[in-house]
Write a protein that holds these residues in place. Sequence first.
Motif, mmCIF file in Angstrom:
data_model
loop_
_atom_site.group_PDB
_atom_site.id
_atom_site.type_symbol
_atom_site.label_atom_id
_atom_site.label_comp_id
_atom_site.label_asym_id
_atom_site.label_seq_id
_atom_site.Cartn_x
_atom_site.Cartn_y
_atom_site.Cartn_z
ATOM 1 N N ASP A 49 5.399 58.094 68.779
ATOM 2 C CA ASP A 49 4.119 58.611 67.797
ATOM 3 C C ASP A 49 3.783 57.614 66.544
ATOM 4 O OD1 ASP A 49 1.280 59.660 66.664
ATOM 5 O OD2 ASP A 49 1.822 60.692 68.309
ATOM 6 N N ARG A 50 2.632 57.053 66.508
ATOM 7 C CA ARG A 50 2.214 55.531 65.443
ATOM 8 C C ARG A 50 2.435 56.509 64.541
ATOM 9 N NH1 ARG A 50 5.838 52.445 66.847
ATOM 10 N NH2 ARG A 50 4.724 50.462 65.625
ATOM 11 N N ASP A 51 1.716 58.161 64.563
ATOM 12 C CA ASP A 51 1.333 58.908 63.351
ATOM 13 C C ASP A 51 2.208 59.639 62.836
ATOM 14 O OD1 ASP A 51 -1.746 57.272 63.545
ATOM 15 O OD2 ASP A 51 -2.164 59.146 64.735
ATOM 16 N N ALA A 52 3.865 59.347 63.470
ATOM 17 C CA ALA A 52 4.867 60.642 62.827
ATOM 18 C C ALA A 52 5.898 59.768 61.789
ATOM 19 C CB ALA A 52 6.002 61.214 63.762
ATOM 20 N N GLY A 53 4.726 58.776 60.609
ATOM 21 C CA GLY A 53 5.506 58.202 59.144
ATOM 22 C C GLY A 53 6.105 57.092 60.174
ATOM 23 N N GLY A 54 6.689 56.226 58.696
ATOM 24 C CA GLY A 54 7.576 55.323 58.546
ATOM 25 C C GLY A 54 7.476 54.718 57.036
ATOM 26 N N PHE A 55 8.512 53.347 57.404
ATOM 27 C CA PHE A 55 8.578 52.717 55.886
ATOM 28 C C PHE A 55 8.524 51.488 55.817
ATOM 29 C CE2 PHE A 55 12.094 53.515 52.885
ATOM 30 C CZ PHE A 55 11.164 52.140 51.859
ATOM 31 N N ARG A 56 7.492 50.081 55.622
ATOM 32 C CA ARG A 56 7.862 49.425 55.852
ATOM 33 C C ARG A 56 8.020 48.564 54.812
ATOM 34 N NH1 ARG A 56 4.388 44.478 56.231
ATOM 35 N NH2 ARG A 56 4.720 43.396 58.014
ATOM 36 N N VAL A 57 8.928 47.813 54.546
ATOM 37 C CA VAL A 57 9.281 46.720 53.555
ATOM 38 C C VAL A 57 8.992 45.093 54.751
ATOM 39 C CG1 VAL A 57 10.281 45.204 51.827
ATOM 40 C CG2 VAL A 57 10.246 47.586 52.152
ATOM 41 N N GLY A 58 7.705 44.295 53.918
ATOM 42 C CA GLY A 58 7.546 42.979 54.801
ATOM 43 C C GLY A 58 6.123 42.296 54.127
ATOM 44 N N PRO A 59 6.245 41.049 54.372
ATOM 45 C CA PRO A 59 4.772 40.239 54.115
ATOM 46 C C PRO A 59 4.269 40.956 54.412
ATOM 47 C CG PRO A 59 6.495 38.872 55.841
ATOM 48 C CD PRO A 59 6.883 40.031 55.872
ATOM 49 N N ASN A 136 4.444 43.583 50.769
ATOM 50 C CA ASN A 136 3.670 45.385 50.948
ATOM 51 C C ASN A 136 4.907 45.706 50.657
ATOM 52 O OD1 ASN A 136 1.484 44.832 50.854
ATOM 53 N ND2 ASN A 136 0.692 45.339 52.791
ATOM 54 N N LEU A 137 5.195 46.614 50.228
ATOM 55 C CA LEU A 137 6.380 48.478 50.933
ATOM 56 C C LEU A 137 4.758 49.201 51.239
ATOM 57 C CD1 LEU A 137 8.369 49.822 48.795
ATOM 58 C CD2 LEU A 137 6.337 51.165 49.271
ATOM 59 N N ASP A 138 5.153 49.892 52.035
ATOM 60 C CA ASP A 138 4.023 51.767 52.845
ATOM 61 C C ASP A 138 5.443 52.607 53.095
ATOM 62 O OD1 ASP A 138 2.901 53.287 54.083
ATOM 63 O OD2 ASP A 138 0.694 51.419 54.014
ATOM 64 N N CYS A 139 5.544 53.378 52.498
ATOM 65 C CA CYS A 139 6.943 54.752 52.665
ATOM 66 C C CYS A 139 5.547 56.020 52.727
ATOM 67 C CB CYS A 139 7.478 54.289 52.123
ATOM 68 S SG CYS A 139 8.829 56.169 52.174
ATOM 69 N N VAL A 189 2.699 53.467 48.301
ATOM 70 C CA VAL A 189 2.342 51.893 48.223
ATOM 71 C C VAL A 189 2.720 50.918 46.947
ATOM 72 C CG1 VAL A 189 0.848 52.710 50.124
ATOM 73 C CG2 VAL A 189 0.298 52.365 47.462
ATOM 74 N N GLY A 190 3.333 49.564 47.281
ATOM 75 C CA GLY A 190 3.616 48.955 46.451
ATOM 76 C C GLY A 190 2.928 47.334 47.293
ATOM 77 N N ARG A 191 2.689 46.530 45.721
ATOM 78 C CA ARG A 191 2.379 45.314 46.562
ATOM 79 C C ARG A 191 2.567 44.298 45.313
ATOM 80 N NH1 ARG A 191 -1.840 43.297 50.380
ATOM 81 N NH2 ARG A 191 -2.074 41.669 49.962
ATOM 82 N N THR A 192 3.142 42.865 45.873
ATOM 83 C CA THR A 192 3.601 41.878 45.370
ATOM 84 C C THR A 192 3.445 41.081 45.084
ATOM 85 O OG1 THR A 192 4.754 41.541 42.411
ATOM 86 C CG2 THR A 192 5.957 42.627 44.695
ATOM 87 N N LEU A 193 3.746 39.796 43.809
ATOM 88 C CA LEU A 193 3.702 38.181 45.176
ATOM 89 C C LEU A 193 4.734 37.635 44.146
ATOM 90 C CD1 LEU A 193 2.322 35.682 45.956
ATOM 91 C CD2 LEU A 193 0.929 35.285 43.891
ATOM 92 N N LEU A 194 5.622 37.535 45.711
ATOM 93 C CA LEU A 194 6.627 37.104 45.114
ATOM 94 C C LEU A 194 7.448 35.210 44.931
ATOM 95 C CD1 LEU A 194 9.561 39.257 47.199
ATOM 96 C CD2 LEU A 194 8.510 39.543 45.036
ATOM 97 N N LYS A 195 7.508 34.357 44.730
ATOM 98 C CA LYS A 195 7.905 33.315 44.517
ATOM 99 C C LYS A 195 8.521 32.543 44.858
ATOM 100 C CE LYS A 195 3.343 32.488 41.438
ATOM 101 N NZ LYS A 195 3.054 32.099 40.629
ATOM 102 N N ASP A 196 9.552 31.872 44.860
ATOM 103 C CA ASP A 196 10.359 31.180 45.063
ATOM 104 C C ASP A 196 11.633 31.737 44.101
ATOM 105 O OD1 ASP A 196 12.554 29.615 45.808
ATOM 106 O OD2 ASP A 196 11.895 27.730 45.722
ATOM 107 N N GLY A 197 12.697 32.168 45.010
ATOM 108 C CA GLY A 197 13.426 32.864 43.684
ATOM 109 C C GLY A 197 13.755 34.564 42.941
ATOM 110 N N ASP A 198 12.425 34.606 43.804
ATOM 111 C CA ASP A 198 11.570 35.921 43.353
ATOM 112 C C ASP A 198 12.576 36.972 43.842
ATOM 113 O OD1 ASP A 198 10.624 35.495 40.996
ATOM 114 O OD2 ASP A 198 8.888 36.019 42.097
#
Length: 614
Positions: A49-59, A136-139, A189-198
């Motif tokens: 169920d798309r509303d039953a919880g998830g944990f995404r980390v990605g662009p 983006n982090l969304d847990c 939730v979390g959000r940050t800009l990563l640069k080369d090597g971060d």
Amino acid sequence: MRASSFPPIESYGFLSDCETTALVAPSGNVEWLCLPRLDSPSVFGAILDRDAGGFRVGPADTMVPAARRYLPGTMVLETSWGTPTGWLIVCDVLLMGPWHHDTDRSCTHRRAPTDYDAEHVLLRMVRCVSGEVQLNLDCEPIFCYGRLPGRWEYPGMDYHEGLCRAEGSDIELRLTTDLRIGFEASRAVGRTLLKDGDRRFCALSWTAREPPRDWDEAEGRLIWTAHHWQHWLARGNFPDHPFRAHLERSALTLKGLSYAPTGALAAAATTSLPETPGGERNFDYRYSWIRDSSFTLWALNTLGLTWEADDYRRFIIEIASRYIDLQVMYGVGGERDLTEHLLEHLHGYEGARPVRVGNDAFHHHQHDVWGTMVDSVYLHTKTRDWLEDRLWQVLVHQVESAAMHWREPDRGIWEVRGEPRHFTSSKVMCWVALDRGARLARLREDRVRAEQWQQCADEVHADILANGVDEHGIFKQAYDTDTLDASLLLVPLVRFLPPDDPRVRATVLAIAAELTVDDLVLRYRTETTDDGFTGKEGAFAVCSFWLVSALVEIGEAERGRRLCGKLLSFAGPLGLYAEQIEPESGRHLGNFPQALTHLSLINAVFHVIRSDEA
């Protein structure tokens, strides 16, 4: 066809720490995680169920990765992302670590502890390898199969850790990260800009075990886990052959489906992934089937994984000792009551309902359990010293049960929910129980039982040949029908008849010709078999691999080799298999990943390799 919001079943990545499992979608979303065991209620259930919880980390704005793979020889999943501005790599793993019960005893382990143990941490590590990428982090945990939204709070003074609880659930989740996180209702939730090597990490933990607190510690524990899997795999015997990678991934998958505290092997990691798209053939497979025991022990011993084979054998013996009359299946902790109920609030994978928890097949009468139980011990027993008296008493009861009940109808190997019938394959497995029992009795010099059981085995054998073979010399599904059934491919594999017997050859070739769609094998024709459900189903991957083995057995080695190559090409992008394959599209159906499919793959590949060597 309308595009689905659900990823294809075969596209999920599979993670395990040998106590629980997780499925990771290509989007980077963890869509299935049950805690604290793999058969516990889910905290992330988006796969159902798309509303039953998830944990995404990605662009932030890219959902389709450039590439995904397992780090070689491990259960560490690596996902590579290309965005318009840069490249990102995410590694996901359920951590393993050294055995840590040095001053106390584990409350779950019943097998001898090894040098390692589950850390109870889902670790996600991120590296920006070029350019810059918005991360983006969304847990969003939703406990108890999507019923109970979590509530987050900060346990300290900074923004790098959160605790999540839900009233009515005993699970407490701790999210530790070097990102700054905030809470929006049930989301962290979390959000940050990563640069080369971060580099960034986040760890979700659910016990008192301390999670990693910085990148260096997280990296060290990921490396320890990766080396653990590689060292474990190195213990096995994998032939130098083009199919070796498939054997290794299957071995890792079977290990991942095992429950280390008891040695049990779960049939799959999921519940209610549909066998028919949008249909009602949706079952809970997070339990241990006695049916799989002989296949499991054969595969593990063939691969040289004797520790796992011994743990699983002891689990089966423990079950048989505790409950004299064997059930079809048990919980991974040995639980007997698996009463089924429906989760009406869940939408189901692509709308396939009902969603079930538990499996009412646990109280079915299936006569194959005695044969698989006795055969699994026979495969493992080389001398009388291996057959201790306690185990012998258990086996005597199983063989006597086969002798007492083989004339009765049952539900068959496929656990049909229609009326019980005299299924031919069930009779064959009763013969296996009596035949192997007689051999073991001779090993123990128990001549009276050996003679009695051999006479009964001969009687069953004669009855099957009289009533289970049609006028064309082809084994049939049941005594009262001429319908074909893929379970009869086991006839040569369990040595009921020699592979050069005309009836064996006729049966194998008839199944290959009449019970296949584009070379993939169906269990049976649903229009001629009352299994208690409506609708059709896909081809069963296990039966297709059985056909490979059976073809090699009857001397059709080249045909078996070609079919094996075709089946291996149907593997998911990460080398994993569900229960079924839809012949027209190649999409996978049913619960995932499926232990019996990977067990039959190992059997088929070894048949092909040995025929090549011969």
